[in-house]
Design a protein around this motif. Structure first.
Motif, PDB file in Angstrom:
ATOM      1  N   SER A   1       0.844  -1.193   0.000  1.00 41.92           N
ATOM      2  CA  SER A   1       0.000   0.000   0.000  1.00 41.92           C
ATOM      3  C   SER A   1       0.877   1.240   0.000  1.00 41.92           C
ATOM      4  O   SER A   1       1.973   1.249   0.576  1.00 41.92           O
ATOM      5  N   LEU A   2       0.390   2.277  -0.657  1.00 45.11           N
ATOM      6  CA  LEU A   2       1.181   3.487  -0.842  1.00 45.11           C
ATOM      7  C   LEU A   2       1.382   4.259   0.450  1.00 45.11           C
ATOM      8  O   LEU A   2       2.423   4.894   0.643  1.00 45.11           O
ATOM      9  N   VAL A   3       0.382   4.265   1.318  1.00 47.71           N
ATOM     10  CA  VAL A   3       0.521   4.945   2.606  1.00 47.71           C
ATOM     11  C   VAL A   3      -0.050   4.041   3.688  1.00 47.71           C
ATOM     12  O   VAL A   3      -0.800   3.093   3.407  1.00 47.71           O
ATOM     13  N   ARG A   4       0.292   4.342   4.915  1.00 55.32           N
ATOM     14  CA  ARG A   4      -0.219   3.513   6.013  1.00 55.32           C
ATOM     15  C   ARG A   4      -1.650   3.862   6.351  1.00 55.32           C
ATOM     16  O   ARG A   4      -2.502   2.993   6.440  1.00 55.32           O
ATOM     17  N   ASN A   5      -1.925   5.139   6.551  1.00 50.84           N
ATOM     18  CA  ASN A   5      -3.252   5.586   6.963  1.00 50.84           C
ATOM     19  C   ASN A   5      -3.922   6.370   5.854  1.00 50.84           C
ATOM     20  O   ASN A   5      -3.253   7.110   5.111  1.00 50.84           O
TER      21      ASN A   5
ATOM     22  N   PRO B   1       3.918   9.075   0.028  1.00 46.29           N
ATOM     23  CA  PRO B   1       3.832   7.664  -0.371  1.00 46.29           C
ATOM     24  C   PRO B   1       5.088   6.894   0.003  1.00 46.29           C
ATOM     25  O   PRO B   1       6.176   7.459   0.131  1.00 46.29           O
ATOM     26  N   ARG B   2       4.928   5.600   0.172  1.00 46.84           N
ATOM     27  CA  ARG B   2       6.046   4.723   0.491  1.00 46.84           C
ATOM     28  C   ARG B   2       6.411   3.916  -0.750  1.00 46.84           C
ATOM     29  O   ARG B   2       5.523   3.451  -1.470  1.00 46.84           O
ATOM     30  N   PRO B   3       7.693   3.720  -0.996  1.00 43.55           N
ATOM     31  CA  PRO B   3       8.061   2.886  -2.149  1.00 43.55           C
ATOM     32  C   PRO B   3       7.766   1.431  -1.852  1.00 43.55           C
ATOM     33  O   PRO B   3       7.943   0.963  -0.727  1.00 43.55           O
ATOM     34  N   ARG B   4       7.309   0.723  -2.864  1.00 42.67           N
ATOM     35  CA  ARG B   4       7.123  -0.711  -2.675  1.00 42.67           C
ATOM     36  C   ARG B   4       8.481  -1.350  -2.445  1.00 42.67           C
ATOM     37  O   ARG B   4       9.529  -0.779  -2.734  1.00 42.67           O
TER      38      ARG B   4
END
Length: 679
Positions: free
Chosen positions: A564-568, A574-577
């Protein structure tokens, strides 16, 4: 322990194969047959995932017995779990072989030490430490450290690591630094606790589980009469999961062997995932160097997984740095064709969990038993969102390898404190900040997660409670603390219900040795896998890659990987896969960095008075959300604000006719919205 004189087989056994021995080999493939018939001298079996490792080593022992090369009572097979030892004994019995000793390292050492204690220790077997945390707590207090249960668990883990790697209190600081450890206190303080812990055990005349191995090895090394008796009884050794052996276990194995070479080790270098506990894969990788005449057999035919799953596993591990060719294993799928592994990207973790839960429900409704489905994650703290999603989807689940979320000590403590706070009343709209304040009283700091270990798991568990509060407020902004506590109680009660046939929720470490028809590997983002603590050390990153390999190879038929791109919901960064998915996701390159995509947001283009009103509404929404400590979208989405700006309603009735505005939001925000429109 029986005396050597009581044991059969004092004469040298014959090695001539019999009809019974040949029958044992029937049904094995060529490589398994070669391994099973190699009963002379040192043998190294490199067994890939799903290649029939247990079948091979049990048939090897049975072949050796039926061929006259082994006396059953003179064979010691050591494993890492009591379950694996029991499986070995059961299969050997099915092959007509009884009397073989199949035990864990600790069980074998305890049996021997209990027998030899009067001779070695001058008295009966000492009592074992039943509560290591209590002894560690006393040692920490003497070292003048302020601790809680989490830091005590981490201290105990550090002491266990030191003892399994044969590090003394004096050399612990240097060894810990060289190994890249992240202890809960500075290394010198940990060394003082370690020394005090050892003194306390000695004073009380007690041993811990690491001492069982250490004292047994010492007995064999320093007492020739003990060594002669043990080595006369145990002449042939089999060591399972050899890639996970630590220096202490290897020392005991060397003491058992006493320079002899009748040892068969079985392992998979691609499944080395316990270096953080002291396991040293160099024992497996260096076996042929220690025994130049060793016979090395590779098992690469995978009978567990479809060719599609096998292909993905090979591609994943093939991107790791090259090893010597002798240690490279490339699985060959033996099953019928199956579906291709699937990859999914989600906007946020709740969306990812909901999608996985719905997919699990669809599988169950289509006839897949829930017990043949697993959801695997990197750390136990990730379980909560999947527990909630599966419960919401009406899918039963069981937790493997860890406590249920609501049974974790930190969660139980937090619930008690929240219940106490709720008894004093709660202001509407203040749920999230109240929960944060209560958790802060336990020492939890929202934006400062600890670097790793039990402390980080504790932090993640408490953070999950905050996330749950945010989710409830998103659904119903009027939710207060008493209702939140009642909701927690309902969830806890639901988790205590029997779920024998449930979907398995497990960490990747806990999944090792298990398999399911359908596996969902979730949360695959950098910082989680590979975990952030590993990023400064290439060897640690590669162990994380192997951990993903273990997770992938648990699937027999269906494999789904997601992130998922973000936690909440509503988070902007965004977070990298996971970098390990580069080259695996269709269209991606194994060398290119994973793209960092931002969540799609509603595009709003308004001009003139409508544009000005839209900006005023956004400013009002921002201050309202901040006051309630909720994400802005919980108040109204951009799309709803756009509709308001374009319609410019002048009454509650007109406002109620716009999309995204229900009765509850009318009650909460209607007058404020109309006032903003009328400015």
């Amino acid at each position: 322990m029986p005396r050597t004189a009581d044991l059969p087989g004092s004469a040298a056994p014959s090695a001539a194969p019999s009809a019974g021995a040949e029958a044992v080999l029937a049904g094995l493939d060529d490589e398994q047959r070669a391994a099973a018939s190699a009963v002379e001298g040192p043998v190294c079996i490199l067994a890939g995932a799903g290649t029939g490792k247990t079948r091979t080593i049990t048939h090897r022992i049975a072949y050796g017995v039926h061929a006259g090369a082994f006396v059953p009572e003179q064979v010691l097979a050591v494993t890492f779990t009591a379950r694996a030892a029991g499986e070995l004994r059961s299969r050997l019995a099915g092959l007509g072989v009884g009397g073989v000793q199949a035990r864990t390292f600790h069980a074998a050492a305890m049996r021997q030490l209990r027998y030899f204690a009067p001779r070695v220790l001058g008295g009966p077997m000492p009592a074992l430490v039943e509560n290591k945390l209590r002894v560690v707590a006393t040692a920490a207090a003497r070292a003048r450290l302020t601790t809680d249960r989490t830091s005590l668990r981490d201290l105990a883990s550090e002491i266990e690591w030191a003892k399994t790697t044969l590090a003394t209190p004096e050399d612990y600081p240097a060894r810990a630094q060289a190994a890249g450890r992240e202890p809960p206190f500075d290394a010198a303080a940990v060394a003082r606790v370690y020394a005090s812990y050892e003194s306390a055990k000695q004073r009380d005349g007690m041993l811990d589980f690491e001492d069982l191995l250490l004292v047994t090895a010492f007995a064999l090394e320093e007492h020739p009469d003990v060594a002669r008796q043990v080595r006369a009884q145990y002449r042939h050794f089999v060591v399972d999961e050899y890639q996970d052996v630590n220096p202490l276990q290897q020392r005991l194995l060397d003491a058992w062997l006493g320079g002899r070479a009748s040892v068969c080790v079985v392992g998979d270098p691609n499944q080395t995932i316990y270096s953080f506990t002291g396991a040293d894969p160099d024992y497996l990788l260096g076996f042929a160097d220690r025994y130049p005449d060793a016979e090395v057999v590779k098992l690469e035919r995978d009978y567990r997984s479809t060719p599609q799953v096998v292909g993905l596993a090979n591609k994943l591990i093939g991107q790791a740095p090259e090893r010597k060719s002798i240690f490279r294993l490339k699985l060959l799928g033996q099953r019928a064709e199956g579906p291709e592994p699937r990859f999914f990207e989600h906007a946020d973790e709740p969306a990812e969990a909901a999608a996985v839960a719905q997919a699990c429900r669809a599988l169950v409704e289509a006839g897949t038993p829930a017990s043949e489905i697993a959801v695997l994650f990197r750390i136990n703290a990730q379980s909560q969102v999947y527990e909630s999603a599966l419960a919401d989807a009406g899918v039963p689940y069981v937790l493997k390898g860890g406590e249920r979320f609501f049974e974790r000590p930190e969660v139980r403590e937090a619930v008690v404190l929240l219940r106490g706070a709720a008894a004093g009343g709660s202001d509407p709209g203040m749920l999230v900040p109240t929960v944060r304040d209560v958790l802060a009283s336990t020492g939890w700091v929202e934006h400062r997660p600890p670097p790793g270990g039990a402390a980080r798991d504790r932090w993640q568990s408490l953070a999950a409670l905050v996330d749950l509060a945010v989710d409830l407020v998103a659904e119903d902004p009027s939710t207060d603390l008493p209702r939140f506590v009642a909701h927690l109680a309902e969830r806890a009660d639901a988790q205590h219900a029997p779920t024998v046939q449930g979907v398995t929720l497990a960490s990747m470490h806990a999944a090792k040795g298990l398999e399911w028809d359908a596996v969902f590997v979730v949360g695959l983002v950098d910082g989680v896998l590979p975990i952030s603590q590993s990023l400064s050390r290439p060897d640690a990153v590669e162990e994380e890659r192997r951990l993903l390999y273990v997770a992938v190879t648990r699937a027999r038929e269906q494999l789904t990987l997601s992130w998922s791109l973000v936690r909440n919901p509503g988070a902007k960064r965004p977070r990298p896969r996971s970098r390990f998915l580069d080259g695996l996701v269709p269209g991606s390159s194994p060398t290119a960095p994973a793209p960092q995509r931002k969540p799609k947001r509603a595009k709003v283009v308004l001009e003139g008075e409508a544009g000005e009103l839209f900006e005023r509404l956004r400013a009002w929404r921002s201050s309202t959300a901040q006051a309630a400590s909720v994400p802005a979208y919980v108040v109204f989405t951009d799309a709803t604000l756009q509709a308001i700006a374009e319609a410019r309603p002048t009454s509650i009735q007109e406002l109620a006719g716009l999309p995204g505005i229900g009765a509850r939001k009318l009650d909460l925000y209607g007058e404020d919205v109309l006032a903003t429109v009328g400015e």
